[in-house]
Design a protein around this motif. Structure first.
Motif, PDB file in Angstrom:
ATOM      1  N   ARG A 189      -5.978  21.155  23.969  1.00 16.95           N
ATOM      2  CA  ARG A 189      -5.747  21.757  25.403  1.00 16.95           C
ATOM      3  C   ARG A 189      -4.579  20.863  25.936  1.00 16.95           C
ATOM      4  O   ARG A 189      -4.619  19.775  25.447  1.00 16.95           O
ATOM      5  N   GLU A 190      -4.289  21.488  27.163  1.00 12.64           N
ATOM      6  CA  GLU A 190      -3.187  20.733  27.950  1.00 12.64           C
ATOM      7  C   GLU A 190      -3.827  19.888  29.031  1.00 12.64           C
ATOM      8  O   GLU A 190      -4.778  20.390  29.626  1.00 12.64           O
ATOM      9  N   SER A 235       1.902  19.766  32.267  1.00 10.00           N
ATOM     10  CA  SER A 235       1.763  18.925  33.723  1.00 10.00           C
ATOM     11  C   SER A 235       3.119  18.565  34.133  1.00 10.00           C
ATOM     12  O   SER A 235       3.901  18.100  33.326  1.00 10.00           O
ATOM     13  N   GLU A 275      -5.118  15.010  24.122  1.00 10.20           N
ATOM     14  CA  GLU A 275      -4.973  16.521  24.232  1.00 10.20           C
ATOM     15  C   GLU A 275      -5.469  17.249  23.095  1.00 10.20           C
ATOM     16  O   GLU A 275      -6.123  18.236  23.180  1.00 10.20           O
ATOM     17  N   SER A 300      -4.249  17.935  32.279  1.00 14.36           N
ATOM     18  CA  SER A 300      -4.030  18.224  33.686  1.00 14.36           C
ATOM     19  C   SER A 300      -3.302  16.952  34.273  1.00 14.36           C
ATOM     20  O   SER A 300      -3.399  15.811  33.562  1.00 14.36           O
ATOM     21  N   ASP A 301      -2.515  17.088  35.467  1.00 16.69           N
ATOM     22  CA  ASP A 301      -1.889  15.646  36.014  1.00 16.69           C
ATOM     23  C   ASP A 301      -2.824  14.725  36.184  1.00 16.69           C
ATOM     24  O   ASP A 301      -2.416  13.489  35.813  1.00 16.69           O
ATOM     25  N   ASP A 302      -4.041  14.767  36.743  1.00 16.94           N
ATOM     26  CA  ASP A 302      -4.902  13.815  36.852  1.00 16.94           C
ATOM     27  C   ASP A 302      -5.210  13.203  35.515  1.00 16.94           C
ATOM     28  O   ASP A 302      -5.402  12.188  35.315  1.00 16.94           O
ATOM     29  N   GLU A 303      -5.548  14.157  34.549  1.00 16.37           N
ATOM     30  CA  GLU A 303      -5.764  13.502  33.270  1.00 16.37           C
ATOM     31  C   GLU A 303      -4.687  12.650  32.523  1.00 16.37           C
ATOM     32  O   GLU A 303      -4.962  11.757  32.145  1.00 16.37           O
TER      33      GLU A 303
END
Length: 151
Positions: free
Chosen positions: A45-46, A2, A38, A48-51
């Motif tokens: 997992r990677e 992200s 993560e 997202s920007d929102d997360e």
């Protein structure tokens, strides 16, 4: 990766080079929280920007709560440090909505969704939170939605 996480890492590296302890430690703790998120769950997992934004917001909220607790416990130096860390994190959060903007947004969502009954609180909150996207505190949003449904 992200772009927000990348920005946090780059800013941490800059703080390290510039010997800015406050920014360095704040971003280090935040990135640790992101990495923990993560690897939580069944597999890594990677985010997202929102997360990543949600993790940063949670960290900022924790700083504010800790500052209040320290202030109430008679530890103003610790409270000031927590507030300073919160200000560092605020740089990465979206601009907060003002009271008028938030009310207008709630009115817009209610017009779109046709929410009128108190029994629709959950549906209304879900729709409003989707539009607010972390730019207002959940408790404030809930109070305004509840008041609007009670009319």
């Amino acid at each position: 990766m992200s772009s927000l996480k990348t920005r946090l890492e780059q800013d941490m590296a800059s703080a390290l080079k510039g010997r800015d302890e406050l920014v360095l430690n704040t971003l280090r703790m935040t990135l640790t929280a992101i990495r923990n998120a993560e690897v939580a769950g069944k597999r890594a997992r990677e985010l997202s920007d929102d997360e990543v934004l949600k993790v940063v917001a949670k960290q900022a909220k924790q700083r504010a709560e800790a500052a209040e607790a320290f202030e109430g416990g008679g530890r103003p130096e610790s409270a000031a440090r927590e507030r300073a860390e919160g200000e560092v994190l605020a740089r990465y959060l979206p601009k907060r909505l003002g009271a008028e903007e938030l009310t207008a947004l709630i009115d817009e969502v209610f017009a779109e969704g046709g929410f009128t009954e108190p029994s629709q609180m959950g549906q209304a909150m879900k729709a409003v939170q989707a539009k607010v996207a972390g730019r207002a505190e959940g408790r404030t949003v809930a109070e305004l939605v509840k008041a609007r449904l009670a009319r």
